[in-house]
Write an enzyme that holds these catalytic residues in place. Sequence first.
Site, PDB file in Angstrom:
ATOM      1  N   SER A 139      -0.356   5.410  -3.096  1.00 28.94           N
ATOM      2  CA  SER A 139      -0.866   5.555  -1.612  1.00 28.94           C
ATOM      3  C   SER A 139      -1.566   7.509  -1.541  1.00 28.94           C
ATOM      4  O   SER A 139      -1.037   7.708  -2.413  1.00 28.94           O
ATOM      5  CB  SER A 139       0.394   6.060  -1.120  1.00 28.94           C
ATOM      6  OG  SER A 139       0.704   6.552  -0.081  1.00 28.94           O
ATOM      7  N   TYR A 153       9.654   7.740  -0.779  1.00 30.08           N
ATOM      8  CA  TYR A 153       8.447   7.402  -0.880  1.00 30.08           C
ATOM      9  C   TYR A 153       7.635   8.328  -1.649  1.00 30.08           C
ATOM     10  O   TYR A 153       7.172   7.357  -2.195  1.00 30.08           O
ATOM     11  CB  TYR A 153       8.371   6.935   0.732  1.00 30.08           C
ATOM     12  CG  TYR A 153       6.738   6.515   0.589  1.00 30.08           C
ATOM     13  CD1 TYR A 153       6.647   5.316   1.014  1.00 30.08           C
ATOM     14  CD2 TYR A 153       6.049   6.800   1.043  1.00 30.08           C
ATOM     15  CE1 TYR A 153       5.785   3.916   1.026  1.00 30.08           C
ATOM     16  CE2 TYR A 153       4.431   5.884   1.702  1.00 30.08           C
ATOM     17  CZ  TYR A 153       4.374   4.819   1.290  1.00 30.08           C
ATOM     18  OH  TYR A 153       3.486   4.080   0.891  1.00 30.08           O
ATOM     19  N   LYS A 157       5.796   7.050  -4.987  1.00 28.78           N
ATOM     20  CA  LYS A 157       4.397   6.993  -4.817  1.00 28.78           C
ATOM     21  C   LYS A 157       4.137   7.184  -5.959  1.00 28.78           C
ATOM     22  O   LYS A 157       3.026   7.266  -6.370  1.00 28.78           O
ATOM     23  CB  LYS A 157       3.961   6.654  -3.650  1.00 28.78           C
ATOM     24  CG  LYS A 157       3.934   5.860  -2.522  1.00 28.78           C
ATOM     25  CD  LYS A 157       3.724   4.613  -3.238  1.00 28.78           C
ATOM     26  CE  LYS A 157       3.965   3.251  -2.099  1.00 28.78           C
ATOM     27  NZ  LYS A 157       3.095   2.052  -2.271  1.00 28.78           N
TER      28      LYS A 157
END
Length: 268
Positions: A139, A153, A157
Amino acid sequence: MSDLSPKTAVITGGASGIGLALAKRLAGQGAQVIVADLPGSKLDSAGGLANVTACGCDVSDLAQVEALAATASEQFATIDLVINNAGQGGVHGRLWEVEPEAARAHFDVNFWGIWNGCKAFAPLLVEQGTPSAIYNTGSENSWFCAVKQSAAYVAAKHAVLGMTESLRGDLPDHVHAGLIIPGWVFTPLGPERFMKYGMEVDDYVDIILPQIFSRQRFVTSHGYNEVRIGERMDALHESYAKFALPADKDEKHDVQLMMAALRKAAQD
Protein backbone atom coordinates in the site's frame (compact mmCIF):
# COMPACT_ATOMS: atom_id res chain seq x y z
CA MET A 1 15.69 -11.87 -17.33
CA SER A 2 13.03 -11.51 -20.04
CA ASP A 3 9.54 -10.24 -19.31
CA LEU A 4 7.07 -12.51 -17.58
CA SER A 5 4.33 -13.98 -19.77
CA PRO A 6 2.16 -15.81 -17.26
CA LYS A 7 0.08 -18.67 -18.55
CA THR A 8 -1.09 -19.47 -15.02
CA ALA A 9 -1.75 -17.33 -11.96
CA VAL A 10 -3.02 -17.60 -8.40
CA ILE A 11 -4.60 -14.51 -6.84
CA THR A 12 -5.75 -14.31 -3.23
CA GLY A 13 -8.43 -11.79 -2.37
CA GLY A 14 -9.50 -12.27 -5.95
CA ALA A 15 -13.28 -12.10 -5.61
CA SER A 16 -13.45 -8.29 -5.59
CA GLY A 17 -11.47 -5.11 -6.04
CA ILE A 18 -7.93 -5.17 -7.41
CA GLY A 19 -7.68 -8.96 -7.20
CA LEU A 20 -10.79 -9.51 -9.31
CA ALA A 21 -9.75 -6.87 -11.85
CA LEU A 22 -6.36 -8.56 -12.24
CA ALA A 23 -8.00 -11.97 -12.57
CA LYS A 24 -10.35 -10.73 -15.29
CA ARG A 25 -7.52 -9.11 -17.22
CA LEU A 26 -5.20 -12.12 -17.01
CA ALA A 27 -7.95 -14.57 -17.86
CA GLY A 28 -9.01 -12.36 -20.75
CA GLN A 29 -5.48 -12.65 -22.09
CA GLY A 30 -5.72 -16.43 -21.99
CA ALA A 31 -4.10 -17.25 -18.65
CA GLN A 32 -5.59 -19.91 -16.41
CA VAL A 33 -6.32 -18.23 -13.07
CA ILE A 34 -7.17 -19.56 -9.64
CA VAL A 35 -9.00 -16.96 -7.58
CA ALA A 36 -8.95 -17.54 -3.82
CA ASP A 37 -11.15 -15.74 -1.34
CA LEU A 38 -13.57 -16.36 1.48
CA PRO A 39 -16.52 -18.52 0.36
CA GLY A 40 -19.60 -16.60 -0.73
CA SER A 41 -21.51 -15.16 -3.65
CA LYS A 42 -18.66 -12.93 -4.81
CA LEU A 43 -16.29 -15.88 -5.06
CA ASP A 44 -18.96 -17.94 -6.82
CA SER A 45 -19.41 -15.13 -9.35
CA ALA A 46 -15.66 -14.91 -9.99
CA GLY A 47 -15.56 -18.66 -10.54
CA GLY A 48 -18.09 -18.29 -13.33
CA LEU A 49 -15.65 -16.33 -15.48
CA ALA A 50 -13.90 -18.00 -18.41
CA ASN A 51 -10.46 -19.39 -17.52
CA VAL A 52 -11.05 -18.75 -13.79
CA THR A 53 -11.32 -21.36 -11.04
CA ALA A 54 -12.63 -20.28 -7.64
CA CYS A 55 -11.18 -21.69 -4.44
CA GLY A 56 -12.41 -20.90 -0.95
CA CYS A 57 -9.54 -19.91 1.30
CA ASP A 58 -9.01 -18.02 4.54
CA VAL A 59 -5.46 -16.73 4.10
CA SER A 60 -5.00 -16.28 7.84
CA ASP A 61 -5.02 -20.11 8.12
CA LEU A 62 -1.73 -21.55 6.85
CA ALA A 63 -3.26 -24.99 6.31
CA GLN A 64 -5.84 -23.51 3.93
CA VAL A 65 -3.18 -21.61 1.99
CA GLU A 66 -1.07 -24.77 1.74
CA ALA A 67 -4.14 -26.57 0.40
CA LEU A 68 -4.54 -23.77 -2.16
CA ALA A 69 -0.92 -24.23 -3.24
CA ALA A 70 -1.45 -27.98 -3.56
CA THR A 71 -4.52 -27.37 -5.73
CA ALA A 72 -2.53 -25.03 -7.98
CA SER A 73 0.26 -27.61 -8.30
CA GLU A 74 -2.25 -30.26 -9.32
CA GLN A 75 -4.05 -28.02 -11.79
CA PHE A 76 -1.07 -26.29 -13.41
CA ALA A 77 2.07 -27.76 -14.93
CA THR A 78 3.88 -24.70 -13.60
CA ILE A 79 2.74 -21.78 -11.47
CA ASP A 80 3.89 -18.63 -13.25
CA LEU A 81 2.49 -15.84 -11.06
CA VAL A 82 1.31 -15.63 -7.47
CA ILE A 83 -0.33 -12.43 -6.23
CA ASN A 84 -0.81 -12.36 -2.47
CA ASN A 85 -3.48 -9.70 -2.53
CA ALA A 86 -6.01 -10.59 0.17
CA GLY A 87 -6.49 -7.87 2.77
CA GLN A 88 -9.03 -5.93 4.76
CA GLY A 89 -9.55 -2.41 6.02
CA GLY A 90 -7.90 -1.61 9.29
CA VAL A 91 -9.15 -1.08 12.80
CA HIS A 92 -9.71 2.66 13.26
CA GLY A 93 -8.99 4.74 16.32
CA ARG A 94 -6.11 6.24 18.23
CA LEU A 95 -3.57 3.52 18.94
CA TRP A 96 -4.18 3.38 22.68
CA GLU A 97 -7.92 3.06 22.08
CA VAL A 98 -7.61 0.01 19.80
CA GLU A 99 -7.99 -3.35 21.49
CA PRO A 100 -4.82 -5.42 21.02
CA GLU A 101 -6.93 -8.43 20.07
CA ALA A 102 -8.44 -6.45 17.19
CA ALA A 103 -5.01 -5.37 15.99
CA ARG A 104 -3.73 -8.95 16.15
CA ALA A 105 -6.74 -10.20 14.20
CA HIS A 106 -6.02 -7.56 11.58
CA PHE A 107 -2.41 -8.71 11.31
CA ASP A 108 -3.63 -12.29 10.86
CA VAL A 109 -5.02 -11.26 7.48
CA ASN A 110 -3.00 -8.28 6.28
CA PHE A 111 0.42 -9.55 7.33
CA TRP A 112 0.26 -13.26 8.15
CA GLY A 113 -2.04 -13.90 5.20
CA ILE A 114 0.67 -12.68 2.86
CA TRP A 115 3.38 -14.47 4.84
CA ASN A 116 1.37 -17.68 4.49
CA GLY A 117 1.11 -17.18 0.74
CA CYS A 118 4.87 -16.73 0.44
CA LYS A 119 5.58 -19.72 2.68
CA ALA A 120 3.24 -22.01 0.77
CA PHE A 121 4.11 -20.99 -2.79
CA ALA A 122 7.78 -19.94 -2.74
CA PRO A 123 9.16 -23.50 -2.37
CA LEU A 124 7.03 -24.65 -5.31
CA LEU A 125 8.28 -21.85 -7.55
CA VAL A 126 11.87 -22.51 -6.53
CA GLU A 127 11.57 -26.24 -7.20
CA GLN A 128 9.84 -26.00 -10.56
CA GLY A 129 12.85 -24.08 -11.91
CA THR A 130 10.96 -21.94 -14.44
CA PRO A 131 10.68 -18.12 -14.56
CA SER A 132 7.98 -17.01 -12.15
CA ALA A 133 7.04 -14.23 -9.76
CA ILE A 134 5.49 -13.59 -6.38
CA TYR A 135 3.88 -10.20 -5.89
CA ASN A 136 2.60 -9.03 -2.54
CA THR A 137 0.05 -6.25 -2.30
CA GLY A 138 1.31 -3.54 0.02
CA SER A 139 0.00 0.00 0.00
CA GLU A 140 1.02 3.62 -0.06
CA ASN A 141 0.73 2.98 3.68
CA SER A 142 3.82 0.77 3.35
CA TRP A 143 5.80 4.01 3.02
CA PHE A 144 3.91 6.68 4.96
CA CYS A 145 0.74 7.14 7.01
CA ALA A 146 -1.90 8.03 4.45
CA VAL A 147 -4.85 7.72 6.83
CA LYS A 148 -4.77 8.86 10.43
CA GLN A 149 -5.85 6.62 13.31
CA SER A 150 -5.08 3.44 11.33
CA ALA A 151 -2.05 2.14 13.22
CA ALA A 152 -2.78 -1.56 12.70
CA TYR A 153 -3.31 -1.18 8.95
CA VAL A 154 -0.27 1.06 8.48
CA ALA A 155 1.95 -1.19 10.59
CA ALA A 156 0.85 -4.31 8.71
CA LYS A 157 1.54 -2.69 5.34
CA HIS A 158 4.96 -1.51 6.51
CA ALA A 159 5.63 -5.10 7.60
CA VAL A 160 4.62 -6.43 4.17
CA LEU A 161 7.21 -4.12 2.61
CA GLY A 162 9.96 -5.45 4.87
CA MET A 163 8.91 -9.06 4.40
CA THR A 164 8.87 -8.75 0.61
CA GLU A 165 12.28 -7.12 0.52
CA SER A 166 13.69 -9.89 2.71
CA LEU A 167 12.04 -12.56 0.55
CA ARG A 168 13.85 -11.21 -2.50
CA GLY A 169 17.15 -12.19 -0.94
CA ASP A 170 15.93 -15.71 -0.19
CA LEU A 171 14.92 -16.55 -3.76
CA PRO A 172 16.98 -17.79 -6.72
CA ASP A 173 17.20 -15.70 -9.85
CA HIS A 174 14.37 -17.46 -11.67
CA VAL A 175 11.81 -16.42 -9.00
CA HIS A 176 11.10 -12.71 -8.72
CA ALA A 177 9.51 -11.02 -5.72
CA GLY A 178 7.96 -7.58 -5.84
CA LEU A 179 5.65 -5.24 -4.00
CA ILE A 180 2.45 -3.78 -5.45
CA ILE A 181 1.88 -0.31 -3.99
CA PRO A 182 -1.73 0.81 -4.51
CA GLY A 183 -2.65 4.36 -3.70
CA TRP A 184 -6.27 5.37 -3.43
CA VAL A 185 -8.23 2.95 -5.65
CA PHE A 186 -12.00 2.47 -5.78
CA THR A 187 -12.36 -0.94 -4.10
CA PRO A 188 -14.54 -2.40 -1.31
CA LEU A 189 -11.68 -1.95 1.18
CA GLY A 190 -13.51 0.95 2.84
CA PRO A 191 -16.90 2.70 2.77
CA GLU A 192 -18.09 3.40 -0.80
CA ARG A 193 -18.91 7.02 0.06
CA PHE A 194 -15.17 7.52 0.57
CA MET A 195 -13.60 4.94 -1.74
CA LYS A 196 -15.54 6.14 -4.80
CA TYR A 197 -13.17 9.10 -5.12
CA GLY A 198 -10.21 6.78 -5.73
CA MET A 199 -8.81 5.70 -9.08
CA GLU A 200 -11.05 3.36 -11.06
CA VAL A 201 -9.83 -0.19 -10.60
CA ASP A 202 -9.59 -0.95 -14.33
CA ASP A 203 -7.49 2.17 -14.86
CA TYR A 204 -5.30 1.01 -12.00
CA VAL A 205 -4.78 -2.41 -13.60
CA ASP A 206 -3.83 -0.69 -16.88
CA ILE A 207 -0.96 0.95 -15.00
CA ILE A 208 0.29 -1.95 -12.90
CA LEU A 209 -0.01 -5.04 -15.09
CA PRO A 210 2.79 -4.06 -17.50
CA GLN A 211 5.02 -3.50 -14.48
CA ILE A 212 4.24 -6.99 -13.19
CA PHE A 213 5.02 -8.46 -16.59
CA SER A 214 8.37 -6.63 -16.64
CA ARG A 215 9.21 -7.87 -13.12
CA GLN A 216 9.47 -4.48 -11.46
CA ARG A 217 10.63 -4.56 -7.86
CA PHE A 218 8.11 -1.88 -6.89
CA VAL A 219 4.83 -1.60 -8.81
CA THR A 220 3.76 2.04 -8.58
CA SER A 221 0.80 4.09 -9.72
CA HIS A 222 -0.04 7.24 -7.74
CA GLY A 223 2.63 9.86 -8.33
CA TYR A 224 1.64 12.06 -5.40
CA ASN A 225 2.86 9.25 -3.12
CA GLU A 226 6.38 10.51 -3.77
CA VAL A 227 5.50 13.83 -2.16
CA ARG A 228 4.42 12.07 1.04
CA ILE A 229 7.38 9.69 0.97
CA GLY A 230 9.64 12.69 0.48
CA GLU A 231 8.27 14.33 3.61
CA ARG A 232 9.43 11.37 5.67
CA MET A 233 12.73 10.98 3.87
CA ASP A 234 13.57 14.68 4.20
CA ALA A 235 13.19 14.42 7.96
CA LEU A 236 15.30 11.26 7.98
CA HIS A 237 18.07 12.80 5.88
CA GLU A 238 18.08 15.88 8.10
CA SER A 239 18.54 13.76 11.21
CA TYR A 240 21.38 11.74 9.63
CA ALA A 241 23.09 14.91 8.45
CA LYS A 242 22.94 16.46 11.92
CA PHE A 243 23.71 13.53 14.19
CA ALA A 244 25.01 10.41 12.47
CA LEU A 245 28.60 9.46 11.68
CA PRO A 246 29.44 10.22 8.04
CA ALA A 247 29.24 7.15 5.83
CA ASP A 248 32.96 7.26 4.98
CA LYS A 249 33.75 7.03 8.71
CA ASP A 250 31.22 4.32 9.48
CA GLU A 251 32.06 1.54 7.02
CA LYS A 252 33.21 -0.76 9.83
CA HIS A 253 29.67 -0.72 11.23
CA ASP A 254 27.91 -1.57 7.97
CA VAL A 255 26.54 -5.10 8.31
CA GLN A 256 26.66 -5.96 4.60
CA LEU A 257 30.24 -4.73 4.16
CA MET A 258 31.42 -6.56 7.24
CA MET A 259 29.65 -9.81 6.35
CA ALA A 260 31.20 -9.69 2.87
CA ALA A 261 34.65 -9.13 4.42
CA LEU A 262 34.16 -12.03 6.83
CA ARG A 263 33.08 -14.35 4.00
CA LYS A 264 36.08 -13.32 1.93
CA ALA A 265 38.41 -13.89 4.87
CA ALA A 266 36.95 -17.35 5.41
CA GLN A 267 37.55 -18.26 1.77
CA ASP A 268 41.18 -17.05 1.74
